[in-house]
Design an enzyme around this catalytic site. Structure first.
Site, PDB file in Angstrom:
ATOM      1  N   ARG A 222       0.852  -1.185   0.000  1.00  0.00           N
ATOM      2  CA  ARG A 222       0.000   0.000   0.000  1.00  0.00           C
ATOM      3  C   ARG A 222       0.890   1.238   0.000  1.00  0.00           C
ATOM      4  O   ARG A 222       1.828   1.336   0.812  1.00  0.00           O
ATOM      5  CB  ARG A 222      -0.914   0.014   1.238  1.00  0.00           C
ATOM      6  N   HIS A 269      -0.495  -0.342 -10.285  1.00  0.00           N
ATOM      7  CA  HIS A 269      -1.166  -1.308  -9.396  1.00  0.00           C
ATOM      8  C   HIS A 269      -1.544  -2.595 -10.156  1.00  0.00           C
ATOM      9  O   HIS A 269      -2.710  -2.976 -10.257  1.00  0.00           O
ATOM     10  CB  HIS A 269      -2.425  -0.661  -8.770  1.00  0.00           C
TER      11      HIS A 269
HETATM   12  C1  OXD Z   1      -5.654  -6.114  -3.290  1.00  0.00           C
HETATM   13  C2  OXD Z   1      -4.996  -5.229  -4.254  1.00  0.00           C
HETATM   14  O1  OXD Z   1      -5.733  -5.763  -2.117  1.00  0.00           O
HETATM   15  O2  OXD Z   1      -5.173  -5.429  -5.464  1.00  0.00           O
HETATM   16  O3  OXD Z   1      -6.073  -7.198  -3.690  1.00  0.00           O
HETATM   17  O4  OXD Z   1      -4.281  -4.313  -3.868  1.00  0.00           O
END
Ligand code: OXD
Length: 302
Positions: A222, A269
């Protein structure tokens, strides 16, 4: 006659979740929630038959309309985007899909090899037609890959790197063999997979990055667990590079200095994606385990 249990599914991506879930959950009437913001006549007509929800971020108000809800199953591994206090008091299961963990591990491995084999340095040397230039790649066994936040996915990353001969070390709050700064100091690459919560916001800051020294930071967890200002400062100093797949704000704003930084690689991402093909059987197994009162992987503590 007992009514068929309804599983409602948030409409995400290309909508293929419903057929894949229906295939592995023959006892359920699996339906799409077409638009979480607009009352969906079809699903709402049977709101009291809804026992399971498969979702990423359906609003709590929508979930509250299902009085017989048994469980909420997430389409992803993280859950920091949800306000747990407002969700119905039923088991919340995050997705622990081995295929997704493998996806993340291969993303990491490809970058680990990139830096261990000095491809970044050779690319820079090629710009001045320099042969070798004092660069001699270290052997795999001497290249230390650390996973910060070594949970289920982190262990897959560690195992994958170890299987390829890298020296690996994991660090999690509950399980570690050295202080955090020593961990950063010992690694050539740190892979950030720490879950985001109030305790971990900005946890990778100036002192951790100073300890990492001329190492590399890869963030596939994150974005907000890293202090971006401290990262930019460390890149002005010894830090070799950062590979970032996740950000405080996504999509990464075009004004972010990370986009243009020569030592930063930005990916949107994509390190580990939720794939309904592999996720549906995992979700079906969780539903069965919950109904059998058995242990369920991914149960979120609340
Ligand atoms: C998840 C993401 O938490 O894609 O699956 O970040």
């Amino acid at each position: 006659m007992a009514r068929t249990a309804v599983m409602v599914v948030e409409g995400i991506d290309d909508g293929t979740w419903v057929p894949h879930l229906a295939d592995v959950l023959p006892g359920f009437d699996v339906r799409l929630v077409a638009d979480p913001d607009v009352a969906d006549a079809d699903a709402d007509a049977d709101a009291d038959a809804v026992t399971h929800v498969v979702m990423w971020k359906l609003p709590a108000e929508r979930l509250a309309t299902y009085p017989n809800l048994e469980a909420i199953l997430l389409m992803g591994a993280g859950y920091n985007h949800l306000d747990l206090e407002t969700l119905p008091d039923v088991p919340l299961i995050r997705l622990i899909d081995p295929a997704m963990a493998n996806d993340i591990a291969l993303y990491v491995l490809s970058w680990v090899i990139h830096f261990q084999r000095d491809f970044d340095r050779f690319a820079a040397m090629a710009r001045t037609s320099t042969w070798r230039g004092g660069v001699s790649p270290v052997f795999t066994r001497d290249f230390v890959v650390g996973v910060f936040g070594a949970g289920v996915i982190g262990r897959t990353v560690l195992d994958t790197c170890a299987q390829h001969g890298f020296n690996t070390v994991g660090w999690s709050r509950s399980e570690h063999d050295r202080p955090i700064e020593q961990f950063f100091a010992d690694c050539d690459v740190v892979v950030d997979l720490v879950p985001l919560n109030e305790a971990t916001r900005g946890v990778i800051g100036a002192s951790e990055l100073a300890a990492l020294d001329d190492g590399v930071l890869i963030n596939v967890g994150r974005g907000a667990t890293v202090d971006t200002d401290a990262l930019l400062q460390a890149l002005d100093g010894p830090l070799r590079a950062a590979v970032l797949d996740v950000f405080d704000t996504e999509p990464l704003p075009s004004a972010s200095p990370l986009w243009q930084h020569p030592l930063v690689t930005v990916t949107p991402h994509v390190a580990g994606r939720s794939d309904p093909v592999t996720a549906a059987p995992v979700i079906a197994a969780s539903v069965a385990a919950l109904r059998a009162d058995a242990l369920v992987e991914g149960l979120v503590e609340r």
